[in-house]
Design an enzyme around this catalytic site. Sequence first.
Site, PDB file in Angstrom:
ATOM      1  N   HIS A   1       0.853  -1.185   0.000  1.00  0.00           N
ATOM      2  CA  HIS A   1       0.000   0.000   0.000  1.00  0.00           C
ATOM      3  C   HIS A   1       0.888   1.234   0.000  1.00  0.00           C
ATOM      4  O   HIS A   1       1.604   1.478   0.963  1.00  0.00           O
ATOM      5  CB  HIS A   1      -0.889   0.006   1.245  1.00  0.00           C
ATOM      6  CG  HIS A   1      -2.061   0.922   1.109  1.00  0.00           C
ATOM      7  ND1 HIS A   1      -1.921   2.282   1.119  1.00  0.00           N
ATOM      8  CD2 HIS A   1      -3.384   0.679   0.935  1.00  0.00           C
ATOM      9  CE1 HIS A   1      -3.115   2.843   0.974  1.00  0.00           C
ATOM     10  NE2 HIS A   1      -4.008   1.891   0.856  1.00  0.00           N
TER      11      HIS A   1
ATOM     12  N   LYS B   1     -12.097   6.498  -9.983  1.00  0.00           N
ATOM     13  CA  LYS B   1     -11.437   7.785 -10.241  1.00  0.00           C
ATOM     14  C   LYS B   1     -11.830   8.334 -11.602  1.00  0.00           C
ATOM     15  O   LYS B   1     -11.925   9.539 -11.808  1.00  0.00           O
ATOM     16  CB  LYS B   1      -9.911   7.635 -10.147  1.00  0.00           C
ATOM     17  CG  LYS B   1      -9.159   8.956 -10.269  1.00  0.00           C
ATOM     18  CD  LYS B   1      -7.730   8.809  -9.786  1.00  0.00           C
ATOM     19  CE  LYS B   1      -6.884   8.103 -10.817  1.00  0.00           C
ATOM     20  NZ  LYS B   1      -6.537   8.978 -11.952  1.00  0.00           N
TER      21      LYS B   1
END
Length: 881
Positions: free
Chosen positions: A138, A545
């Site tokens: 991450h 997005k």
Amino acid sequence: MTDMYASLRSNVSMLGQILGDTMRTHLGDSFLEKVEQIRKLAKDSRRGDEAAREQMLELLTALPDEELVPFAKAFNQFLNLANLSEQFHTISRNCDELVCVPDPVEQLLGRMLNGRVDQTKMLDCLKTLDIDLVLTAHPTEISRRTLIQKYAAIVDCLAEQENNQLSDRERQQINLRLRQLIAQIWHTNEIRRERPTPVDEARWGLSTIEESLWHAVPDFLRQLNDQVQERTGQQLPIDIAPVRFSSWMGGDRDGNPFVTAKVTQEVLDRNRHAAARLFLKDIVLLVGELSMEEANDELKAYTNNSCEPYRFVLRSLRQKLRDTIDYLNARIEGHNPEVDKSTLIWQESDLKAPLEMLYKSLYDCGMRLIANGLLLDILRRLACFGIHMLRLDIRQDAGRHCDVLAELTRYLGMGDFNHWDETEKQAFLLRELSNRRPLIPSNWQPSADVAEVLNTCRLIAKHPAKALGSYVISMASKPSDVLTVLLLLKETGCTHPMRVVPLFETLSDLNNAAACITDLLDIDWYRGYTKGMQEVMIGYSDSAKDAGVMAAAWAQYRAQEQLVAVCNQAGVKLTLFHGRGGSIGRGGGPAHKAILSQPPGSVDGRIRVTEQGEMIRFKFGLPKLAVQSLALYTSAVLEATLLPPPEPKQEWRNCMERIAEESVSAYRGIVREEPDFVAYFRAATPEVELGKLPLGSRPAKRRVDGGIESLRAIPWIFAWSQNRLMLPAWLGAGEALQAACQRGEIGLLQDMEREWPFFSTRISMLEMVYAKAEPNLARYYETCLVSTNLHHLGETLRQRLDLGIKVVLELTKSDTLMAHTPWNRESVKLRNPYIDPLNFLQTELLARTRKETSETPASEHVQLALMLTIAGVAAGMRNTG
């Protein structure tokens, strides 16, 4: 919090008091008093006391440089300790029923076997479940591994304290240990000095297995077996593995130049080394346990009638594992030792066959109780983790593969592959895939980027299939994207069939996914290669997005439906790989609900799901938490397979089509078409500053000079969660729902929310995001950081947030958000007074940082404190990206 959370409140208070004592010891009473004063003012401010808010802001902006870091650290660590207390509460003996739901597998078995599902069908499905959880690094994972280990030790202490039989002396020792751990945490730097390397990230993933999942997997399977046996009278197979684990750490090179073939080789060796080391520990323990002499004829013959036949076999395995570890150590250090493979654990059967022989002998000789102890646990770990621990996926951008062939075809005088149309590409690829002569000349010297792609393919060819998972092609859109990878694997000597998986990420690619797979399955050569199995990855992050959460969710749902239909028609088994993030804006949310909201027929006993950074820790960081998470996944996939949701009604589909169309229009109208949006985004959030933090190995942007479209989905989400507007997780949704209400469809929406799991999950996720959003804080960021000529955009965004909240409350017929999930609501309320001061301080620090020049750079105190506020807000929101 209310009395129903008394034990949780007690632990939060106790840990907070110890933290306060630690601060007092090292910084004095006056510092602690200031922290307490600001905390109380934050609480009063939350109740609407404007004077308290102003006083808090005065104190924060007046903090001297030397107090910035300890102040940020104080609130940051309190939030981390609150998180720990919550995590522990869900596995505590004192957990309230509203927090700790009954075991999901137990509940599901009861419903299924109460006449709804045939017992044989249920058992067959359970035995063949194939749930693959893919651990990924991450880029904005905040917590350092050293702190995570200390947090785990604190949880152990909290668990020990629940023992009512403890003496006063024992309680004092536990309290002393807690004080030591919290003092260690206070004096440990929370922020990494350097970015982690891909190998560091892979080691972090392995530590999660060693410290938690290694213990949780056999515990979960023992629990599952007991539940099934109680309900059906049947035992589960000894090698059952409903859940397995893969990884992208060290294999995901999409946009990460630091993941090279050399790095991937080291990670593969480290994965195997970790497995050998853990199995060695188990075998050493088993040598101590299996001291008996009685054995069946097979084992007697194998050991030449040894008086300790079980130990005879185990000692041999122990030595092989030690030699394997030595061999892998040498490889990790850069050597390439010559070895006799027969002296090592080289393939899974080298370990499995001897252990199964011991198990059978114990069973045959009436020692089933012993057989079903540690030996069974080891066999089940082997079935789950194998000798490679994690199956490593490889991921690369489709364009990188095309560039290899473009450079090669130019060298061969055939033209430029990148300039050919799809028909020409497919004709060339299929011709070469069927051709036995090599395509790549031995004397060809490719460019560095092309050589790196080919070296990765050669690496795949050298390793056994069980060490590897799928080859994922990001930004895939055409059949040639898949065929190109297959040709590169063929040309580099790969003889085992690797799963090559297109990842459909954008709205247009999702809409075209079924057509792409149809075209692929119409190719005879490709059908033969797949052997009746097809895996497709659905991208949640980039599609959200690109189009906003509501339109992306509907595109993902429709793509799955269409892919299921295509594969069913072709007689091919489809596995859907869900690229979910931890946050709502990246497809995150409760996994159980998410799986049950998938289209009927899309799960069918098989699923792959990414688990990212901070979510790995929240779901699997403690053994008992991991057991809960494994049970949730297993029950959800079993239920989605055998009791799938009904097909959505046509009027629901029509409504969702309108909502999706309106939401993407509203979302893009801001993100793409509002000329001031990029400037506002970069001023109102710490997006620019985030790129400077040493958080993950992968760059935050695909291109250094790009705008929003080049920004990766994770920092895009992370930046908006810092200023508490949470924009990517709701923008476009409220406008579309409001339009539906204005068309008179409120009743229809309520029917959908009540009866359609897909839609109800979307609404509950919106509720959670709306509850976390803080428009007043976002306005404060704007006031302090954004040019006044851009304030109109902030006002528009906050109005849209308010609109969304109102329409969701109307739809759910509620007065408050998350009325049906009081635990989540209370959790948000608990954190807010501790996150708010960090937000206000962050705003001040951002303002100072942005005023710096080469002559007057921001002090080290300011820079470190800013990083700590970012870490603290992330901890409080339990949401990085």
